[in-house]
Design a protein around this motif. Sequence first.
Motif, PDB file in Angstrom:
ATOM      1  N   GLY A  95       0.814  -1.214   0.000  1.00  0.00           N
ATOM      2  CA  GLY A  95       0.000   0.000   0.000  1.00  0.00           C
ATOM      3  C   GLY A  95       0.848   1.264   0.000  1.00  0.00           C
ATOM      4  N   ILE A  96       2.177   1.140  -0.197  1.00  0.00           N
ATOM      5  CA  ILE A  96       3.084   2.304  -0.093  1.00  0.00           C
ATOM      6  C   ILE A  96       3.366   2.885  -1.487  1.00  0.00           C
ATOM      7  N   ALA A  97       3.281   4.273  -1.514  1.00  0.00           N
ATOM      8  CA  ALA A  97       3.641   5.023  -2.743  1.00  0.00           C
ATOM      9  C   ALA A  97       4.720   6.039  -2.376  1.00  0.00           C
ATOM     10  N   THR A  98       5.832   6.041  -3.105  1.00  0.00           N
ATOM     11  CA  THR A  98       6.979   6.927  -2.791  1.00  0.00           C
ATOM     12  C   THR A  98       7.257   7.843  -3.993  1.00  0.00           C
ATOM     13  N   VAL A  99       7.385   9.226  -3.706  1.00  0.00           N
ATOM     14  CA  VAL A  99       7.711  10.173  -4.787  1.00  0.00           C
ATOM     15  C   VAL A  99       9.091   9.845  -5.363  1.00  0.00           C
ATOM     16  N   GLY A 100       9.267  10.117  -6.663  1.00  0.00           N
ATOM     17  CA  GLY A 100      10.573   9.815  -7.263  1.00  0.00           C
ATOM     18  C   GLY A 100      11.693  10.603  -6.579  1.00  0.00           C
ATOM     19  N   ALA A 101      11.539  11.945  -6.493  1.00  0.00           N
ATOM     20  CA  ALA A 101      12.517  12.811  -5.793  1.00  0.00           C
ATOM     21  C   ALA A 101      11.873  14.160  -5.560  1.00  0.00           C
ATOM     22  N   TRP A 102      12.242  14.789  -4.438  1.00  0.00           N
ATOM     23  CA  TRP A 102      11.748  16.152  -4.125  1.00  0.00           C
ATOM     24  C   TRP A 102      12.962  17.038  -3.922  1.00  0.00           C
ATOM     25  N   THR A 103      13.186  17.957  -4.908  1.00  0.00           N
ATOM     26  CA  THR A 103      14.288  18.935  -4.810  1.00  0.00           C
ATOM     27  C   THR A 103      13.725  20.233  -4.274  1.00  0.00           C
ATOM     28  N   LEU A 104      14.298  20.719  -3.157  1.00  0.00           N
ATOM     29  CA  LEU A 104      13.804  21.929  -2.507  1.00  0.00           C
ATOM     30  C   LEU A 104      14.129  23.167  -3.358  1.00  0.00           C
ATOM     31  N   GLY A 105      13.369  24.224  -3.084  1.00  0.00           N
ATOM     32  CA  GLY A 105      13.597  25.479  -3.801  1.00  0.00           C
ATOM     33  C   GLY A 105      14.941  26.100  -3.448  1.00  0.00           C
ATOM     34  N   PRO A 106      15.395  27.129  -4.210  1.00  0.00           N
ATOM     35  CA  PRO A 106      16.737  27.692  -4.024  1.00  0.00           C
ATOM     36  C   PRO A 106      16.876  28.552  -2.786  1.00  0.00           C
ATOM     37  N   LEU A 107      15.766  29.014  -2.185  1.00  0.00           N
ATOM     38  CA  LEU A 107      15.859  29.914  -1.042  1.00  0.00           C
ATOM     39  C   LEU A 107      15.725  29.132   0.252  1.00  0.00           C
ATOM     40  N   ALA A 108      16.485  29.558   1.243  1.00  0.00           N
ATOM     41  CA  ALA A 108      16.366  28.930   2.564  1.00  0.00           C
ATOM     42  C   ALA A 108      14.975  29.204   3.135  1.00  0.00           C
ATOM     43  N   GLY A 109      14.394  28.206   3.861  1.00  0.00           N
ATOM     44  CA  GLY A 109      13.072  28.377   4.466  1.00  0.00           C
ATOM     45  C   GLY A 109      12.206  27.156   4.239  1.00  0.00           C
ATOM     46  N   ALA A 110      10.887  27.349   4.480  1.00  0.00           N
ATOM     47  CA  ALA A 110       9.945  26.229   4.423  1.00  0.00           C
ATOM     48  C   ALA A 110       9.582  25.879   2.996  1.00  0.00           C
ATOM     49  N   ASN A 111       9.433  24.558   2.726  1.00  0.00           N
ATOM     50  CA  ASN A 111       8.957  24.010   1.474  1.00  0.00           C
ATOM     51  C   ASN A 111       7.839  23.007   1.819  1.00  0.00           C
ATOM     52  N   VAL A 112       6.763  22.944   1.034  1.00  0.00           N
ATOM     53  CA  VAL A 112       5.629  22.037   1.311  1.00  0.00           C
ATOM     54  C   VAL A 112       5.370  21.182   0.085  1.00  0.00           C
ATOM     55  N   LEU A 113       5.153  19.856   0.358  1.00  0.00           N
ATOM     56  CA  LEU A 113       4.816  18.887  -0.682  1.00  0.00           C
ATOM     57  C   LEU A 113       3.549  18.160  -0.245  1.00  0.00           C
ATOM     58  N   THR A 114       2.570  18.019  -1.142  1.00  0.00           N
ATOM     59  CA  THR A 114       1.320  17.303  -0.808  1.00  0.00           C
ATOM     60  C   THR A 114       1.240  16.027  -1.627  1.00  0.00           C
ATOM     61  N   ALA A 115       0.528  15.017  -0.977  1.00  0.00           N
ATOM     62  CA  ALA A 115       0.242  13.741  -1.663  1.00  0.00           C
ATOM     63  C   ALA A 115      -1.271  13.551  -1.672  1.00  0.00           C
TER      64      ALA A 115
END
Length: 766
Positions: A95-115
């Motif tokens: 039942g597990i689904a894994t994203v291929g890769a998540w590269t964060l944005g260039p600026l320091a700080g919070a990043n959000v990813l939804t599934a």
Amino acid sequence: MKIFSVSATRLVSTFLLLGFISCKGEGTAPPVATTLSANSSTSINGVAGAAVSPPPSVVVLDQRGAPMAGESVTFAVTSGGGVVSGATVVSDVSGIATVGAWTLGPLAGANVLTASSGTLPTVSFTATAAAGAATSLSKNAGDLQTAVAGSAVAVPPSVILKDANGNPAAGITVTFAVASGGGSVTGATATTNSSGIATVGSWTLGPLVGANVLTATSGTLAASFTATSRAGAAASLAKNTGDNQTGAAATAVAIPPSVIVRDANNNPVAGVSVTFAVASGGGSVTGANAVTNSAGVATVGSWTLGPATGANTLTATSGSLPSVMFAATATAGAAASIARNSGDGQTAIAGSAVAIPPSVLVQDATGNPISGASVTFTVAGGGGSVTGGAAVTNSSGIATVGSWTLGPIVGANSLVATSGSLAGISFTASSVPGPAASVVKFAGDNQVAITGAAVANPPSVIVRDANGNAKAGVSVTFAVASGGGSIAGSAAVTNSSGVAAVGSWTLGSVGVNTVSATATGIAPVTFTATAISAVCGSRPSHTLGTTTSGTLASGDCQLPDGTFIDFYTTNIPQAGAYLFRESASFDTYLLLSSPDGTTIAENDDELDTGTNSGIKALLPAGNYLLGPGTFAPNVTGGYTLTSAAASTDVANCEHVFVARGISTNQNIASTDCNLAGSGGTPIYSDGYLIFVSAGTSVTITMSSTVLDSFIQLVTLDGALITQNDNIDSSTKTAQITFTATESKYYAIFAQSVPTNAQGPYTLTIQ
């Protein structure tokens, strides 16, 4: 058949058994995905611009909490500017689904990813992006400052470090170090703050004025700061140049004294006021108030020593700094002036020495005589000479030339005395003629006049001294030597030009008459004139443009060579070219002269072949004499005399006579005489014949707005007398002034430069 039957029975039994087990576990409801939840941590730390690890994953469960395989899940970035790969995946058997890769944005700080999966509630992952490794180091503050040498700059230098995406890198160690200038730092090791900035504690510049460099390094990263150290307050005053000099009294020393002002670190200080003042010796200064230059040096304008020999002192002061003193020694002055002492304004015979050899007085600036000074005497004008031209002043400061002999020509003479660089002193003297040494004929020789009548030009002589100078005031005695004539004014005295003339000379018997002119102690000269019979005085009129018939007979005027001649007066109403002809069966000879007998032109048969004669002449308006005669003696017979206006243009090498006072417009053309002949560059020229009596001066001028004029005066045998291209550098007009030494014909050639040039010109005979 038996084997197949057994196998088929087993397969059916197995299938039924599986179906039974399945129905027994599920009852009647099929499985449905009801839950989507995080499988990995939802709070992640990462590096800006880099992929998080491990990649976020979710698990899908059915209504009984069992894993659901084969469910589609979509991952999407909702903030932070990052990117994903493998955004849509299918859950596995767990039942597990894994994203291929998540590269964060260039600026320091919070990043959000939804599934998300269908209508199931979404799952959010939050990643905090931190700055990456520092990749740049740059100056932040404190560059290009200026401060007093040995003191700290006002703004401690600082640098800022950033990662590859421009995010400030905190907590990085930076080392500050002096690279040049000799200064020092405190707080050499610093750490970047949250803004990525690291600041040195302080930077004290080196003690010397000039450039200072500070480096900041972190790993392989580096930056350089520059600062300029300036001099501090003046702390010392010292002599720089110009001490202990020796110079002539009342003159400036060779090296104007100068001082140097330094700060506590021995750096030159600019812009400091320094005052120079004479302390002893009585001299003076210019530029007493000076200001130090960029090298810390202040220089007095000049220091002139006092008039007396001995010690001189000069002080230099600046504020409360201890003063300095310069010393100099004044010696006897150098030659400062040269003046005439004796021997100016004398008069002596040309070519002889003046009575008093000129002398000069050489003095220093305070009027003291200078001994041992070299003085040179040089002839400056008049053409004379000196002996002892190199002289030396004596103890009285006087130098005397050996002797000064004036030039041979009467007039002004000058002598210059020079000494070193002093302005020369001029002496003048006037030379006068010496004793009379020669008597020569000046005018009035070889004339023709009627017996019993006076010659047109009274004979005159010029008396000169041994150097050829005209001698005034000399008594000259004229006396009849032969022919039986008479004179008036026989005792004459030479004028300022050295000329003495008899009052008049009346001829005696027909033939040669002579008069002598004598000055005491000098060989006499003799003038000759030819007396002709009185019948020669008959002068009927010939009208211009007509024909006159006449007869030469034994009773007519007969010249000394035995030829007969008649004389006619004719009037020329306006200046121009005229043609006169004499025609006869005998060999004719035609003469043209002025009323006083001065010859203008004569011809045998040049204009015509055979026995006839003709004259073409350019004449000013006035009266003239025409003399038709014979070429051979004692020939008589009839003749005709004609006259008419002629073409003014002189062309084709024709012989044209000119008289003084004429001004004629002419043209140089290719049809004129080519003096170069058939080879080389043509020399186009107009030729004129002019008769000039001895002692007579004539001025010939050729001018043109087109040509560069060039004229020559030659004798009839081709000898060049004189020539001229331009009168001076301001004009292309040519001019010749000539005084004849003997009475005869001369040729004038009018040409141009270059010689093949053509165009109009004006010829004037004065």
